[in-house]
Scaffold this active site. Structure first.
Site, PDB file in Angstrom:
ATOM      1  N   GLY A 190       0.809  -1.232   0.000  1.00 49.29           N
ATOM      2  CA  GLY A 190       0.000   0.000   0.000  1.00 49.29           C
ATOM      3  C   GLY A 190       0.833   1.269   0.000  1.00 49.29           C
ATOM      4  O   GLY A 190       2.067   1.231   0.078  1.00 49.29           O
ATOM      5  N   ASP A 191       0.107   2.379  -0.031  1.00 52.09           N
ATOM      6  CA  ASP A 191       0.714   3.705  -0.136  1.00 52.09           C
ATOM      7  C   ASP A 191       1.554   4.100   1.073  1.00 52.09           C
ATOM      8  O   ASP A 191       2.678   4.546   0.947  1.00 52.09           O
ATOM      9  CB  ASP A 191      -0.443   4.702  -0.247  1.00 52.09           C
ATOM     10  CG  ASP A 191      -0.317   5.510  -1.509  1.00 52.09           C
ATOM     11  OD1 ASP A 191       0.156   4.946  -2.519  1.00 52.09           O
ATOM     12  OD2 ASP A 191      -0.675   6.702  -1.464  1.00 52.09           O
ATOM     13  N   ALA A 235       2.902   2.244   3.345  1.00 46.83           N
ATOM     14  CA  ALA A 235       4.102   1.417   3.505  1.00 46.83           C
ATOM     15  C   ALA A 235       5.208   1.884   2.563  1.00 46.83           C
ATOM     16  O   ALA A 235       6.356   2.056   2.978  1.00 46.83           O
ATOM     17  CB  ALA A 235       3.754  -0.040   3.239  1.00 46.83           C
ATOM     18  N   ARG A 275      -2.197  -8.558   0.601  1.00 39.40           N
ATOM     19  CA  ARG A 275      -3.015  -9.495  -0.171  1.00 39.40           C
ATOM     20  C   ARG A 275      -2.507  -9.682  -1.597  1.00 39.40           C
ATOM     21  O   ARG A 275      -2.649 -10.751  -2.168  1.00 39.40           O
ATOM     22  CB  ARG A 275      -4.460  -8.995  -0.217  1.00 39.40           C
ATOM     23  CG  ARG A 275      -5.193  -9.284   1.076  1.00 39.40           C
ATOM     24  CD  ARG A 275      -6.574  -8.733   1.040  1.00 39.40           C
ATOM     25  NE  ARG A 275      -6.545  -7.321   0.678  1.00 39.40           N
ATOM     26  CZ  ARG A 275      -7.556  -6.478   0.842  1.00 39.40           C
ATOM     27  NH1 ARG A 275      -8.682  -6.905   1.321  1.00 39.40           N
ATOM     28  NH2 ARG A 275      -7.446  -5.222   0.506  1.00 39.40           N
ATOM     29  N   GLY A 330       6.561  12.792  16.369  1.00 36.54           N
ATOM     30  CA  GLY A 330       7.944  12.508  15.957  1.00 36.54           C
ATOM     31  C   GLY A 330       8.601  13.697  15.288  1.00 36.54           C
ATOM     32  O   GLY A 330       9.775  13.635  14.922  1.00 36.54           O
ATOM     33  N   HIS A 353      -3.421  15.060  15.705  1.00 30.05           N
ATOM     34  CA  HIS A 353      -2.159  15.792  15.570  1.00 30.05           C
ATOM     35  C   HIS A 353      -2.158  17.113  16.352  1.00 30.05           C
ATOM     36  O   HIS A 353      -1.258  17.378  17.136  1.00 30.05           O
ATOM     37  CB  HIS A 353      -1.861  16.111  14.095  1.00 30.05           C
ATOM     38  CG  HIS A 353      -1.771  14.899  13.208  1.00 30.05           C
ATOM     39  ND1 HIS A 353      -1.322  13.685  13.662  1.00 30.05           N
ATOM     40  CD2 HIS A 353      -2.055  14.719  11.890  1.00 30.05           C
ATOM     41  CE1 HIS A 353      -1.343  12.809  12.665  1.00 30.05           C
ATOM     42  NE2 HIS A 353      -1.786  13.409  11.577  1.00 30.05           N
ATOM     43  N   LYS A 355      -6.549  25.222  14.175  1.00 29.00           N
ATOM     44  CA  LYS A 355      -7.053  25.481  12.819  1.00 29.00           C
ATOM     45  C   LYS A 355      -6.405  24.506  11.849  1.00 29.00           C
ATOM     46  O   LYS A 355      -5.181  24.339  11.868  1.00 29.00           O
ATOM     47  CB  LYS A 355      -6.675  26.913  12.457  1.00 29.00           C
ATOM     48  CG  LYS A 355      -6.947  27.305  11.046  1.00 29.00           C
ATOM     49  CD  LYS A 355      -7.003  28.809  10.987  1.00 29.00           C
ATOM     50  CE  LYS A 355      -6.119  29.339   9.884  1.00 29.00           C
ATOM     51  NZ  LYS A 355      -6.103  30.783   9.874  1.00 29.00           N
ATOM     52  N   GLN A 407       6.859  22.887  10.125  1.00 30.04           N
ATOM     53  CA  GLN A 407       7.203  22.643   8.735  1.00 30.04           C
ATOM     54  C   GLN A 407       6.584  23.711   7.871  1.00 30.04           C
ATOM     55  O   GLN A 407       5.586  24.308   8.287  1.00 30.04           O
ATOM     56  CB  GLN A 407       6.700  21.257   8.290  1.00 30.04           C
ATOM     57  CG  GLN A 407       5.192  21.128   8.375  1.00 30.04           C
ATOM     58  CD  GLN A 407       4.697  19.711   8.309  1.00 30.04           C
ATOM     59  OE1 GLN A 407       5.365  18.785   8.732  1.00 30.04           O
ATOM     60  NE2 GLN A 407       3.509  19.532   7.757  1.00 30.04           N
ATOM     61  N   MET A 438      10.961  34.714  17.497  1.00 29.65           N
ATOM     62  CA  MET A 438      10.228  35.535  18.442  1.00 29.65           C
ATOM     63  C   MET A 438      10.067  36.899  17.826  1.00 29.65           C
ATOM     64  O   MET A 438      11.066  37.521  17.451  1.00 29.65           O
ATOM     65  CB  MET A 438      11.099  35.608  19.705  1.00 29.65           C
ATOM     66  CG  MET A 438      10.527  36.387  20.794  1.00 29.65           C
ATOM     67  SD  MET A 438       9.367  35.354  21.673  1.00 29.65           S
ATOM     68  CE  MET A 438       9.850  35.682  23.308  1.00 29.65           C
TER      69      MET A 438
END
Ligand code: BG6
Length: 480
Positions: A15-16, A18, A47, A189, A248, A331, A370, A377
């Site tokens: 899958g994506d 992984a 599968r 993380g 998150h 938000k 990010q 500051m």
């Protein structure tokens, strides 16, 4: 990492998630020498009928062997890694596949570590949550390690509301103990998120000001400049509150708002997170703005009459001595004008203002998760002709530490799992309170009780969200 033969089993290997996240993260750990060199094997399970080689070919393009060691050329490292990957195909709900998987793991354990030595088994479920219970049951029945630990990593969404999350927790709790289960929230993380506790509690300059006396409001913002991008089927069922805010952003809020833990042990840290979550008041409709971008329903995997929000601003209020009266504005939105995630702590006005600072804006501490990790500051400085102006004390990581390689969130978290450190994973009681906070709101949204505002793809989102933020006392500064 010491401690015997290590088997990393990735379920949902074709899958994506992984191929884009899990395998590359494991590869980076391997390339940097964090995994045992000789007693190591990776197992893909899914599968699709694939050979070992076909899986390796699929993964190759996602592995990037940049790095600092010139003696190891990229292709050699990638080939070495891929030579350790084997693939087993099987269903997620029948015993045969898991019996076969166990035989293959055992075979490699003996080949690499002998019949006696200790072994370690990490199962990473890169799978839809609907199959967690059955997969966990089959792992429990057929794949448990007899010579060392077994740990299982699961990805969100952990349920859709309080009742379904509790049902899932009960099912998994019957199969594994809490210290075998690693509920991953990859925001925990991220570099800046990992630094929050040190920043808050190891810096005397922040300790005395981190409270309602000095802070006017706190925003935790997630923006993406793209829409659902082929994930519409999943997203439409969950919406932005479940996809980003309930996990998150709420996790980030915990670290920004919690009290100092007694020690740095994972349990003490998570005890404090649970406490602050319990102090959050129930959410009122007037504190919520929801939106959906104009072209969302053009995605063929989205229901044509969908009312799923792709944008939300939610004001949370913490009823304790430190935060009474300070709004926490969460938000999150897809298809907005930029991609970024940041925490903005806005301080109150300085009393007795002789510089007309108000015009320049307030002090603000911005922690950018990010892109390009940074903490800066906003401070007031003298400008031309004695008028005050605003500038920044800036710690942009890539400028300050030029050779720094910031690990990907998934790399750190997988390494933590191997080391048995659960500090950055969500504990069962934490998850429960997180759902308690958002479930009534989610149900009201689903009953159509809140307006859903249409916004333009690539815009700032609904105007009403900015209005709400300003009503909560946020004074707009540059870069916001
Ligand atoms: C995932 C969400 O958990 O986080 C996605 O399901 C989102 O919708 C992603 O795009 C964002 O992660 P990051 O690390 O790119 O901010």
């Amino acid at each position: 990492v010491q401690g015997g033969c290590l088997s990393i089993v990735i379920l949902g290997a074709s899958g994506d998630l992984a191929k884009k996240k899990t395998f590359p993260a494991v590869f980076n750990l391997f390339r940097q020498g964090f995994l045992p060199e000789h007693q190591l094997q990776f197992f893909g399970y899914a599968r699709s009928r694939l050979s070992d080689q076909e899986l390796r070919d699929r993964l190759r393009g996602y592995l990037k062997a940049g790095g600092t060691d010139p003696s190891k050329d990229a292709a050699t490292v990638i080939n070495h890694f891929l030579s350790l990957v084997t693939y087993t195909s099987g269903a997620y709900d029948t015993e045969e596949g898991f019996i076969k998987l166990n035989e293959i793991i055992s075979f490699h354990e003996v080949a690499k570590g002998g019949k006696e030595g200790p072994t370690r088994r990490l199962f990473y479920l890169a799978l839809p949550p609907s199959v967690y219970p059955v997969v966990c049951k089959l792992i429990r029945q057929h794949c448990m390690n007899q010579r060392g630990w077994t740990r299982v990593v699961v990805e969100k969404p952990f349920g859709k509301d309080l009742a379904s999350a509790e049902a899932l927790s009960n099912q998994l709790g019957e199969l594994f103990t809490e210290d075998q289960l690693y509920r991953i929230d990859h925001y925990l993380g991220k570099e800046i998120v990992q630094n929050l506790l040190v920043m808050r509690f190891a810096n005397r300059i922040f300790v005395p000001i981190w409270n309602r006396d000095n802070i006017a409001n706190i925003q935790i913002v997630f923006k993406e400049d793209f829409g659902t991008e082929g994930r519409g089927g999943y997203f439409d069922e969950y919406g932005i509150v479940r996809d980003i805010i309930q996990n998150h952003l709420l996790q980030v809020l915990c670290l920004v708002a919690m009290e100092k833990p007694v020690t740095l042990t994972p349990e003490h840290i998570r005890d404090e997170k649970v406490k602050v979550l319990k102090a959050i008041e129930s959410i009122k409709d007037k504190d919520v703005v929801l939106g959906q971008y104009d072209t969302y329903k053009d995605d063929p995997t989205v229901a044509p009459n969908s009312t799923t929000p792709t944008f939300a601003t939610v004001v949370l209020r913490i009823n304790n001595e430190r935060w009474d009266g300070v709004p926490f504005i969460l938000k999150a939105g897809k298809a907005l004008d930029s991609r970024k995630a940041e925490i903005r702590v806005q301080f109150k006005d300085t009393p007795g203002d002789i510089f007309k600072c108000k015009k320049q804006g307030r002090n603000e501490l911005v922690m950018r998760l990010q892109p390009s990790e940074a903490m800066y500051m906003k401070v007031t400085q003298p400008g031309l002709e004695m008028s005050a102006t605003q500038s920044e004390l800036d710690l942009s990581y890539h400028q300050r530490y030029q050779d720094i390689v910031i690990p990907e969130a998934y790399e750190r978290l997988i390494l933590d799992t191997i080391r048995g450190d659960q500090q950055h994973f969500v504990r069962r009681d934490e998850l429960k309170v997180a759902w308690q906070i958002f479930t009534p709101l989610l149900h009201r949204i689903e009953e159509g009780k809140l307006p859903l505002i249409n916004y333009k793809y690539g815009s700032r989102g609904p105007l009403e969200a900015d209005e709400l933020t300003e009503r909560e006392g946020y004074v707009r500064t540059s870069g916001y």
